[in-house]
Motif scaffolding. Sequence first.
Motif, short mmCIF file in Angstrom:
data_model
loop_
_atom_site.label_atom_id
_atom_site.label_comp_id
_atom_site.label_asym_id
_atom_site.label_seq_id
_atom_site.Cartn_x
_atom_site.Cartn_y
_atom_site.Cartn_z
N LYS A 3 32.90 38.38 62.54
CA LYS A 3 31.52 38.86 62.70
C LYS A 3 31.23 40.11 61.87
O LYS A 3 30.24 40.14 61.12
CB LYS A 3 31.22 39.11 64.17
CG LYS A 3 29.75 39.39 64.46
CD LYS A 3 29.47 39.44 65.95
CE LYS A 3 28.00 39.69 66.23
NZ LYS A 3 27.72 39.71 67.69
N PRO A 4 32.06 41.19 61.96
CA PRO A 4 31.77 42.35 61.09
C PRO A 4 31.95 42.04 59.62
O PRO A 4 31.27 42.61 58.77
CB PRO A 4 32.75 43.41 61.59
CG PRO A 4 33.81 42.68 62.33
CD PRO A 4 33.15 41.47 62.90
N ALA A 5 32.89 41.13 59.28
CA ALA A 5 33.04 40.75 57.88
C ALA A 5 31.79 40.05 57.36
O ALA A 5 31.33 40.32 56.25
CB ALA A 5 34.27 39.85 57.73
N ALA A 6 31.23 39.15 58.18
CA ALA A 6 30.00 38.46 57.78
C ALA A 6 28.86 39.45 57.62
O ALA A 6 28.03 39.32 56.71
CB ALA A 6 29.65 37.40 58.82
N ARG A 7 28.79 40.45 58.50
CA ARG A 7 27.73 41.45 58.38
C ARG A 7 27.83 42.19 57.06
O ARG A 7 26.83 42.39 56.36
CB ARG A 7 27.83 42.44 59.54
CG ARG A 7 26.73 43.50 59.57
CD ARG A 7 27.22 44.80 60.14
NE ARG A 7 28.32 45.35 59.37
CZ ARG A 7 28.93 46.50 59.64
NH1 ARG A 7 28.54 47.20 60.68
NH2 ARG A 7 29.92 46.94 58.89
N ASP A 8 29.05 42.64 56.69
CA ASP A 8 29.23 43.34 55.42
C ASP A 8 28.88 42.46 54.23
O ASP A 8 28.19 42.89 53.29
CB ASP A 8 30.69 43.80 55.28
CG ASP A 8 30.99 45.07 56.04
OD1 ASP A 8 30.14 45.51 56.83
OD2 ASP A 8 32.10 45.62 55.86
N ASP A 15 38.99 35.52 46.93
CA ASP A 15 40.10 35.83 46.04
C ASP A 15 40.60 37.25 46.25
O ASP A 15 41.75 37.58 45.94
CB ASP A 15 39.68 35.65 44.58
CG ASP A 15 39.47 34.19 44.21
OD1 ASP A 15 39.94 33.32 44.98
OD2 ASP A 15 38.83 33.92 43.18
N GLY A 16 39.72 38.12 46.79
CA GLY A 16 40.13 39.48 47.09
C GLY A 16 41.06 39.56 48.29
O GLY A 16 41.59 40.64 48.59
N GLY A 17 41.24 38.45 48.96
CA GLY A 17 42.18 38.42 50.08
C GLY A 17 41.54 38.28 51.44
O GLY A 17 42.23 38.26 52.45
N ALA A 18 40.21 38.16 51.48
CA ALA A 18 39.52 38.04 52.77
C ALA A 18 39.68 36.62 53.31
O ALA A 18 39.87 35.67 52.56
CB ALA A 18 38.04 38.37 52.60
N SER A 19 39.57 36.51 54.60
CA SER A 19 39.59 35.20 55.23
C SER A 19 38.28 34.47 54.93
O SER A 19 37.23 35.08 54.77
CB SER A 19 39.75 35.33 56.74
OG SER A 19 40.95 36.02 57.07
N THR A 20 38.36 33.16 54.84
CA THR A 20 37.15 32.36 54.61
C THR A 20 36.23 32.46 55.82
O THR A 20 36.67 32.34 56.96
CB THR A 20 37.52 30.89 54.36
OG1 THR A 20 38.40 30.81 53.25
CG2 THR A 20 36.27 30.07 54.07
N LEU A 21 34.95 32.70 55.55
CA LEU A 21 33.99 32.86 56.63
C LEU A 21 33.31 31.54 56.98
O LEU A 21 33.10 30.69 56.10
CB LEU A 21 32.91 33.88 56.23
CG LEU A 21 33.34 35.34 56.19
CD1 LEU A 21 32.21 36.17 55.63
CD2 LEU A 21 33.71 35.83 57.57
N ASP A 22 32.97 31.38 58.24
CA ASP A 22 32.21 30.22 58.68
C ASP A 22 30.80 30.32 58.11
O ASP A 22 30.14 31.36 58.20
CB ASP A 22 32.17 30.19 60.21
CG ASP A 22 31.41 28.99 60.73
OD1 ASP A 22 30.18 29.13 60.93
OD2 ASP A 22 32.03 27.93 60.90
N ASP A 23 30.32 29.21 57.53
CA ASP A 23 29.00 29.23 56.89
C ASP A 23 27.89 29.59 57.87
O ASP A 23 26.94 30.30 57.53
CB ASP A 23 28.71 27.86 56.26
CG ASP A 23 29.56 27.59 55.04
OD1 ASP A 23 30.14 28.56 54.50
OD2 ASP A 23 29.66 26.42 54.64
N ALA A 24 27.99 29.09 59.10
CA ALA A 24 26.94 29.36 60.09
C ALA A 24 26.92 30.84 60.47
O ALA A 24 25.85 31.43 60.65
CB ALA A 24 27.15 28.49 61.32
N VAL A 25 28.11 31.44 60.59
CA VAL A 25 28.19 32.87 60.93
C VAL A 25 27.57 33.71 59.82
O VAL A 25 26.81 34.65 60.07
CB VAL A 25 29.65 33.28 61.19
CG1 VAL A 25 29.76 34.79 61.40
CG2 VAL A 25 30.21 32.55 62.39
N LEU A 26 27.90 33.37 58.58
CA LEU A 26 27.35 34.11 57.45
C LEU A 26 25.84 33.92 57.36
O LEU A 26 25.11 34.87 57.08
CB LEU A 26 28.02 33.66 56.15
CG LEU A 26 27.52 34.34 54.87
CD1 LEU A 26 27.67 35.85 54.95
CD2 LEU A 26 28.25 33.78 53.65
N ALA A 27 25.36 32.71 57.58
CA ALA A 27 23.91 32.45 57.50
C ALA A 27 23.15 33.28 58.53
O ALA A 27 22.09 33.85 58.23
CB ALA A 27 23.63 30.96 57.70
#
Length: 490
Positions: A201-206, A231-243
């Motif tokens: 959740k905070p990653a998606a916000r950023d 590629d920077g090493g972050a975990s893949t985010l859920d598309d719905a969470v990011l949207a």
Amino acid sequence: MTEPLLPDLPPERVPGPAPLADAAALRGAGRTPAVPFRVTLADGRTLVMTRLLRVLPGKRIVGDSLLDGRRVLAKLFVDKDSARRAERERQGIAALAAGGIPTPALVAADALPGGGHLLTTEFLDGATTLLDHWRPLAERPPGDAAALALLAPAFSLLGRLHRAGLAHDDLHFGNFLVHDGRLYLIDGDAVTTANAPLASKPAARDLAMLIAQLPRTWDGALTPLLDAYCDGGASTLDDAVLARALRHERAWRLRDYLAKTGRDCTLFRVRRSLHRFEAVVRSEADALTPLLADPDRWIESGRSLKRGNTCTVARVELGGRQLVVKRYNLKHLGHAISRAWRPTRAWHSWREAHRLSLFGIPTPRPLALIEERWGPLRARAWLVTEYCDGPDMRAHLEPDAAPAPAEAASLKTLFDTLYRERISHGDLKATNLLWDGNKSLLIDLDAARQHATIAGFHRAWRRDRARFLRNWPADSPLHRWLDAMLPGRP
């Protein structure tokens, strides 16, 4: 905002001893404290600030400075919360450094006698912001190769930040510095720590905060930037969470930005009195001073573009620059009374022009707004914008052919964006679309609005669509092409 507010003195040109200032004096100095000045640290050393980079009146002053003969970037915290703010900045810088995120190194942190705190970092001479590099590319098509090459490293750096368990509460292009080919992240005050890697959740916000810096036309071209983030090493985010995060961030950013257009802040200078309201883009305020002092004189001496009962428009030249001044008139006493309690059409156009700009919809840049006021009552008003030296679409497009590729792509992008953002124009004549040689610009925004409901928007859009098509014969190739291209076809 990391751009210099004033072209002040570089350290090597400071003329003799600078006047001594303390936290109380700096709190009362307003937006432009006189430089150079010096402050004494608790340990007896002296810092000389020579050039202002950012000022939050009564709270913080950031500038190019000298400490022990070394050039540093200094942040002076001068309000009652200075200790907390300075400590948060110090902790954020330390967290970035510990996480392997490039950031200017901390040089010194100390209290100021009599209140206030100081924090200094290394000065990256010749550094520019990512925003400086983005501006020349901002109007290129979404997914442009040069723009992707510029932006991808910032998304990759954000991925590294999240892998280290860090978040940043103020991600914008001005907080990334480019120096000697390396990208730095700044503003330790906005850094927070959590478990590594950062939660979804905070990653998606950023990530949404960074994506929101781009025009919304980029929504279909984000894949390379999201790949760089991963590629920077972050975990893949859920598309719905990011949207969801992106919708929330964009809504907040729009509200915040439109609110700033009517109040005194870093971006806008606003002055109010019993008989006048004036808002001007702060970076343009000095250049526009002669025009703002007497806009009617400039209208009368300029080249008339329109002289109607409800508005008068003129092109003027100021400092070798072409501008448009539009005065909203009052036809008679009844008209004046009916308008007195409502926001002026100039106010509406001012806000809507800034709304369109935030969405990446081309419109002549709004520079200043003036309103005559009698306490809470409003009378005449003036709007100042940049001038577009190009034909309108009625004159530019040939009825017997589809538009050329550049015009076709620009029109499609503009109308698709208006439709997606539920924005209607209200008077979509072809003469209210200009062609500057590269893109279509929408003008005359008096009746433009962003709709809260789909039903209300569709009603307004059908009227806009029909009005635009009526500019050309129904059996013409251009009319047929536009009817097929415009969204919302019945």
